[in-house]
Scaffold this active site. Structure first.
Site, PDB file in Angstrom:
ATOM      1  N   ALA A 196       6.376   0.020   6.259  1.00 12.87           N
ATOM      2  CA  ALA A 196       5.532  -0.981   5.612  1.00 12.87           C
ATOM      3  C   ALA A 196       4.662  -1.640   6.677  1.00 12.87           C
ATOM      4  CB  ALA A 196       6.383  -2.034   4.920  1.00 12.87           C
ATOM      5  N   LYS A 197       3.699  -2.388   6.255  1.00 14.11           N
ATOM      6  CA  LYS A 197       2.934  -3.228   7.189  1.00 14.11           C
ATOM      7  C   LYS A 197       2.216  -4.289   6.374  1.00 14.11           C
ATOM      8  CE  LYS A 197       2.110  -3.228  11.696  1.00 14.11           C
ATOM      9  NZ  LYS A 197       2.924  -2.599  12.760  1.00 14.11           N
ATOM     10  N   GLY A 198       1.920  -5.405   7.016  1.00 14.46           N
ATOM     11  CA  GLY A 198       1.157  -6.454   6.351  1.00 14.46           C
ATOM     12  C   GLY A 198       0.147  -7.033   7.310  1.00 14.46           C
TER      13      GLY A 198
END
Ligand code: GLU
Length: 436
Positions: free
Chosen positions: A125-127
């Site tokens: 994931a990444k944000g």
């Protein structure tokens, strides 16, 4: 707010428009090009490859924040789950004016392969939030973080998606995320983030983990190649968390740190930079600029320094068709995510430069994040020595896993790492089977 689902279980998956193949020197273009090469070598089913190449879930949020001068400003943020076949999704949150949806897509994809390469039970994931943390005061940063956390909370959970720091965020950011999430739940949920401060359940050794992991891997690579590690000349691009700890660890392990840089420029000293003094200088001045124990050089001169190890530990797209030819290192150890473009890779390979690729080299951060998460879930804490020796073991094992793959398939280390990681995710997907 828009949410798009594109899970491996979606019956429409093959019909979804494929992302563009190449988009120049962008992080996503690099990630796609690396993926396509590995997928071809793995002879993946085209529908499966199309699915693995795409993000499973993409959330864009727009939200207002009250600024200190009384005005209201709108911010945009993202949280993406690239793939959850091997476990809860894991990956950092980046605060930068340059954050884009495509950049977060690339970074989340690299997290999936990275967790698979080091064989920890996570997806990727990444944000990110488009903002310049240097231009914001602490109250504004706290307001942005708490509202962003609330907006993306539909995607977060300790057994579903666990954020961590990345560029522009730190342990304090993680503390605010943990507090916001915990307030909504009505009780403390320390396992919702990693990289949090130690006094609220963070792990010993997490802050240093990425830089240490870089040097554990480099040391092992030197051993494996029969190169002399003692006194090896190291140049590090970037003096944030990853770059500064990489340089400090290199110094502590007996290497000679000949060059370092930050956004304002670089430093060079052929006799080796006194790292404890430079660290002190950086603490006092918040930049390495002006340090009197070395000569000033530019960031592009840093990439061209003659050395044994060049560790790009800043941003994507640093070693490119424009800059790769000037590299005079024997080894490139990627502390950053995506610092080398496919064109840059080809030039390095022609020059015989050994590349320790990002998804292997900088995985120490997420490995100790995994240790932190396990400790938070169990409320049982480990000693730092234990953390470091377990980290070293995983980095050494993973290096040899990638090297074995490279040798058996006659691949460069980057392609071997991609083949290993993507292969493991593809296997997990098919073992689980396609739902429904
Ligand atoms: N942001 C780090 C990375 O790119 C760490 C991610 C994590 O620990 O979840 O690997």
């Amino acid at each position: 707010m828009t949410i798009k689902t594109n899970g491996a279980g979606d019956a429409q998956i093959v019909a979804l428009p494929a992302p563009k193949k190449s988009i120049g020197d962008s992080a996503l273009g690099t990630a796609y090009s690396q993926f396509d090469r590995a997928a071809q070598i793995l002879e993946l089913d085209t529908g499966l490859a199309d699915s693995l190449r795409s993000c499973q879930r993409e959330l864009t949020v727009n939200f207002p924040v009250k600024m200190r001068d009384g005005s209201i400003r709108r911010f945009t943020g993202y949280r993406l789950h690239h793939n959850s076949a091997r476990g809860p999704t894991k990956g950092g949150i980046r605060y930068s004016p340059h954050v884009t949806l495509d950049e977060v897509r690339a970074l989340s994809m690299w997290m999936t392969w990275k967790c698979a390469v080091v064989n920890i039970p996570y997806g990727g994931a990444k944000g990110g939030v488009i903002c310049d943390p240097k231009q914001l005061n602490i109250h504004e940063l706290e307001g942005i973080t708490r509202r962003y956390t609330t907006e993306i909370s539909i995607l977060l959970s300790p057994d579903g998606d666990i954020p961590a720091p990345d560029m522009g965020t730190n342990a304090q950011t993680m503390a605010w995320i943990m507090d916001t999430y915990s307030m909504h739940k009505g009780h403390a949920v320390p396992a919702i983030v990693t990289g949090k401060p130690i006094n609220i359940g963070g792990s010993a050794g997490r802050l240093e983990a990425t830089g240490r992991g870089v040097m554990f891997t480099v040391r092992e690579a030197f051993r494996a190649m029969g190169w002399n590690f003692e006194g090896a000349r190291v140049a590090v691009q970037g003096f944030g968390n990853v770059g500064s700890i990489t340089a400090t660890t290199a110094h502590e392990m007996g290497c000679k740190v000949v060059a370092v840089s930050d956004v304002e420029g670089g430093l060079y000293n052929s006799r080796g930079i006194n790292m404890p003094r430079l660290t002190q200088w950086n603490k006092e001045h918040n930049t390495i600029k002006g340090f009197d124990g070395a000569d000033a050089i530019s960031n592009s001169e840093l990439l061209a320094v003659k050395c044994d190890v060049l560790a790009p530990a800043a941003m994507e797209n640093q070693i490119t068709s424009q800059t790769a030819a000037s590299v005079r290192a024997r080894m490139v150890a990627e502390g950053a995510n995506g610092p080398t473009t496919p064109e840059g890779d080809a030039i390095l390979s022609d020059k015989g430069v050994v590349v320790i690729p990002d998804i292997l080299c900088n995985a120490g951060g997420v490995v100790v994040s995994y240790f932190e998460w396990v400790q938070s879930l169990q409320q049982l804490f480990w000693e730092e020595d234990d953390i470091n020796s377990r980290l070293e073991k995983i980095m050494i094992r993973s290096y040899h896993d990638v090297k074995a793959k490279a040798e058996s398939l006659k691949l460069d280390m980057r392609t071997a790492a991609q083949v290993l990681g993507i292969g493991r995710v593809a296997d997990a997907t098919m073992t689980r089977g396609l739902y429904p």
